[in-house]
Design an enzyme around this catalytic site. Structure first.
Site, PDB file in Angstrom:
ATOM      1  N   SER A  26       0.860  -1.200   0.000  1.00  0.00           N
ATOM      2  CA  SER A  26       0.000   0.000   0.000  1.00  0.00           C
ATOM      3  C   SER A  26       0.886   1.236   0.000  1.00  0.00           C
ATOM      4  O   SER A  26       2.063   1.171   0.391  1.00  0.00           O
ATOM      5  CB  SER A  26      -0.864  -0.007   1.263  1.00  0.00           C
ATOM      6  OG  SER A  26      -1.489   1.241   1.459  1.00  0.00           O
ATOM      7  N   TYR A  50      -2.213  -0.568  10.682  1.00  0.00           N
ATOM      8  CA  TYR A  50      -2.399  -0.911   9.259  1.00  0.00           C
ATOM      9  C   TYR A  50      -1.137  -0.556   8.480  1.00  0.00           C
ATOM     10  O   TYR A  50      -0.606  -1.379   7.718  1.00  0.00           O
ATOM     11  CB  TYR A  50      -3.628  -0.206   8.672  1.00  0.00           C
ATOM     12  CG  TYR A  50      -3.782  -0.510   7.195  1.00  0.00           C
ATOM     13  CD1 TYR A  50      -4.141  -1.782   6.772  1.00  0.00           C
ATOM     14  CD2 TYR A  50      -3.519   0.466   6.223  1.00  0.00           C
ATOM     15  CE1 TYR A  50      -4.247  -2.087   5.414  1.00  0.00           C
ATOM     16  CE2 TYR A  50      -3.627   0.176   4.877  1.00  0.00           C
ATOM     17  CZ  TYR A  50      -3.989  -1.100   4.469  1.00  0.00           C
ATOM     18  OH  TYR A  50      -4.075  -1.400   3.130  1.00  0.00           O
TER      19      TYR A  50
HETATM   20  P1  NDP Z   1     -11.723  -5.660  -0.134  1.00  0.00           P
HETATM   21  O1  NDP Z   1     -12.247  -5.441   1.242  1.00  0.00           O
HETATM   22  O2  NDP Z   1     -12.608  -5.396  -1.283  1.00  0.00           O
HETATM   23  O3  NDP Z   1     -11.171  -7.153  -0.276  1.00  0.00           O
HETATM   24  C1  NDP Z   1     -10.425  -7.766   0.741  1.00  0.00           C
HETATM   25  C2  NDP Z   1     -10.329  -9.251   0.467  1.00  0.00           C
HETATM   26  O4  NDP Z   1      -9.530  -9.850   1.516  1.00  0.00           O
HETATM   27  C3  NDP Z   1     -11.670  -9.938   0.458  1.00  0.00           C
HETATM   28  O5  NDP Z   1     -11.737 -10.844  -0.615  1.00  0.00           O
HETATM   29  C4  NDP Z   1     -11.685 -10.687   1.769  1.00  0.00           C
HETATM   30  O6  NDP Z   1     -12.409 -11.908   1.648  1.00  0.00           O
HETATM   31  C5  NDP Z   1     -10.207 -10.993   1.977  1.00  0.00           C
HETATM   32  N1  NDP Z   1      -9.928 -11.248   3.388  1.00  0.00           N
HETATM   33  C6  NDP Z   1      -9.934 -10.363   4.406  1.00  0.00           C
HETATM   34  N2  NDP Z   1      -9.710 -10.997   5.573  1.00  0.00           N
HETATM   35  C7  NDP Z   1      -9.564 -12.316   5.278  1.00  0.00           C
HETATM   36  C8  NDP Z   1      -9.332 -13.481   6.060  1.00  0.00           C
HETATM   37  N3  NDP Z   1      -9.195 -13.431   7.408  1.00  0.00           N
HETATM   38  N4  NDP Z   1      -9.237 -14.672   5.427  1.00  0.00           N
HETATM   39  C9  NDP Z   1      -9.367 -14.744   4.089  1.00  0.00           C
HETATM   40  N5  NDP Z   1      -9.584 -13.678   3.298  1.00  0.00           N
HETATM   41  C10 NDP Z   1      -9.688 -12.479   3.880  1.00  0.00           C
HETATM   42  O7  NDP Z   1     -10.385  -4.766  -0.216  1.00  0.00           O
HETATM   43  P2  NDP Z   1      -9.418  -4.419  -1.452  1.00  0.00           P
HETATM   44  O8  NDP Z   1      -9.682  -5.282  -2.597  1.00  0.00           O
HETATM   45  O9  NDP Z   1      -9.428  -2.961  -1.635  1.00  0.00           O
HETATM   46  O10 NDP Z   1      -8.011  -4.784  -0.786  1.00  0.00           O
HETATM   47  C11 NDP Z   1      -7.232  -5.870  -1.200  1.00  0.00           C
HETATM   48  C12 NDP Z   1      -5.824  -5.661  -0.688  1.00  0.00           C
HETATM   49  O11 NDP Z   1      -5.300  -4.439  -1.185  1.00  0.00           O
HETATM   50  C13 NDP Z   1      -5.731  -5.572   0.841  1.00  0.00           C
HETATM   51  O12 NDP Z   1      -4.547  -6.249   1.253  1.00  0.00           O
HETATM   52  C14 NDP Z   1      -5.605  -4.071   1.102  1.00  0.00           C
HETATM   53  O13 NDP Z   1      -4.886  -3.812   2.288  1.00  0.00           O
HETATM   54  C15 NDP Z   1      -4.818  -3.631  -0.121  1.00  0.00           C
HETATM   55  N6  NDP Z   1      -4.977  -2.234  -0.492  1.00  0.00           N
HETATM   56  C16 NDP Z   1      -6.219  -1.666  -0.657  1.00  0.00           C
HETATM   57  C17 NDP Z   1      -6.317  -0.334  -1.024  1.00  0.00           C
HETATM   58  C18 NDP Z   1      -7.623   0.369  -1.133  1.00  0.00           C
HETATM   59  O14 NDP Z   1      -7.644   1.618  -1.020  1.00  0.00           O
HETATM   60  N7  NDP Z   1      -8.741  -0.310  -1.380  1.00  0.00           N
HETATM   61  C19 NDP Z   1      -5.121   0.465  -1.320  1.00  0.00           C
HETATM   62  C20 NDP Z   1      -3.882  -0.231  -1.095  1.00  0.00           C
HETATM   63  C21 NDP Z   1      -3.831  -1.536  -0.736  1.00  0.00           C
HETATM   64  P3  NDP Z   1     -13.501 -12.442   2.705  1.00  0.00           P
HETATM   65  O15 NDP Z   1     -14.054 -11.267   3.444  1.00  0.00           O
HETATM   66  O16 NDP Z   1     -14.494 -13.173   1.864  1.00  0.00           O
HETATM   67  O17 NDP Z   1     -12.716 -13.356   3.581  1.00  0.00           O
HETATM   68  C1  8X3 Z   2      -5.050   1.513   1.546  1.00  0.00           C
HETATM   69  C2  8X3 Z   2      -4.651   2.883   1.138  1.00  0.00           C
HETATM   70  O1  8X3 Z   2      -4.254   5.260   2.005  1.00  0.00           O
HETATM   71  O2  8X3 Z   2      -6.078   3.995   3.006  1.00  0.00           O
HETATM   72  O3  8X3 Z   2      -3.942   0.738   1.773  1.00  0.00           O
HETATM   73  O4  8X3 Z   2      -3.800   3.449   3.525  1.00  0.00           O
HETATM   74  S1  8X3 Z   2      -4.677   3.938   2.490  1.00  0.00           S
END
Ligand code: NDP
Ligand code: 8X3
Length: 253
Positions: free
Chosen positions: A137, A150
């Site tokens: 991130s 985080y």
């Molecule tokens: P979402 O919330 O849309 O997706 C998160 C995914 O992680 C879901 O499929 C969820 O599946 C899975 N997950 C969470 N906890 C568990 C668990 N305990 N076991 C198995 N699966 C799990 O978020 P994003 O797609 O936005 O995020 C994906 C990744 O990208 C994350 O690592 C996030 O930190 C990172 N990220 C996101 C950003 C943003 O602004 N959106 C920016 C930068 C990085 P389920 O709930 O079905 O288990």
């Molecule tokens: C998710 C992006 O800016 O919310 O990783 O940390 S931020």
């Protein structure tokens, strides 16, 4: 014979888009997450059982992760790409107001879960001269108020990626850290406990990144020739940039 990629957290957001994008490029997908209905829907859309194999487990649970990987049918066992995408943020408040259980959940998911599945798949990835793509991130690179644990977990993901790359270079295994900024997904609903007003306010007028933007980036990284290693990629929407350092003017003497 199509190659196999495993995408963790494929039930929404980036993971769902990455699974769809790689499948469109001819990859077999092992799609993981806790919400079985969404995994089944993805598999139905993309073509079960030949294209997508759903694996429903909590990535924080080592025994469940081991059992899920051991249950893979023969044709999905030969994994060449691991996309470590499953992760979450919980809370936006200052450290002194945070819930320790939420901190543990982020560490258990973003660090321990990611490390566990990576270690369990390393032999297969080495055998295939494979590739690991880790979702870090901008919070890996830049501190911000309320980022606390985080940000710490995502800094770990980036550093682990770079250190892994050192160890795996001799085997031709590449490791890429992808560091997205503001991106529209359920991430914000999870982080705020389902606060739709906070979700709307965050993205309003910002033209944020979309999951498909990250999926296209992963597709590009995966498609590069095997001698090309992308170590780290920071990606923001054009609307997002940097602020001056903050000066707190009322600190106790
Ligand atoms: P979402 O919330 O849309 O997706 C998160 C995914 O992680 C879901 O499929 C969820 O599946 C899975 N997950 C969470 N906890 C568990 C668990 N305990 N076991 C198995 N699966 C799990 O978020 P994003 O797609 O936005 O995020 C994906 C990744 O990208 C994350 O690592 C996030 O930190 C990172 N990220 C996101 C950003 C943003 O602004 N959106 C920016 C930068 C990085 P389920 O709930 O079905 O288990
Ligand atoms: C998710 C992006 O800016 O919310 O990783 O940390 S931020």
């Amino acid at each position: 014979m199509p190659k196999t990629a495993i995408v963790t957290g494929a039930t929404s957001g980036f993971g769902d888009a990455i699974a769809r994008r790689l499948a469109a490029d001819g990859w077999r997908i092992v799609a993981t997450g806790r919400r079985r209905d969404r995994l089944d829907a993805l598999a139905d859309t993309l073509g079960k059982p030949d294209i997508v194999h759903p694996l429903c487990f909590d990535i924080r649970d080592e025994a469940a992760t081991r059992a899920a990987l051991q249950s893979l049918p023969e044709e999905f066992q030969d994994i060449a790409v691991l996309v470590n995408n499953a992760g979450l943020a919980l809370g936006t408040g200052p450290a002194q107001d945070c819930d320790l259980e939420q901190w543990r959940a982020m560490i258990d998911t973003n660090i321990t879960g990611l490390v566990t599945i990576t270690r369990l798949l390393l032999d297969r990835l080495i055998a295939r001269r494979g590739l690991i793509v880790n979702l870090a991130s901008i919070a890996s690179n830049w501190p911000y108020p309320g980022g606390n644990v985080y940000g710490g977990t995502k800094a770990f993901v980036k550093q682990f990626s770079l250190d892994l790359r050192c160890d795996l270079a001799a085997h031709g295994v590449r490791v890429t850290s992808i560091e997205p900024g503001l991106s529209e997904s359920e991430f914000t609903l999870v982080r705020t406990g389902g606060d739709t007003a906070a979700y709307d306010a965050l993205y309003a007028g910002a033209n944020p990144l979309q999951p498909e933007d990250i999926a296209e980036t992963v597709r590009w990284v995966v498609s590069l020739p095997p001698h090309v290693a992308i170590n780290s990629l920071e990606i923001m929407p054009v609307s997002q940039s940097w602020s001056p350092f903050r000066i707190q003017r009322d600190t106790p003497a």
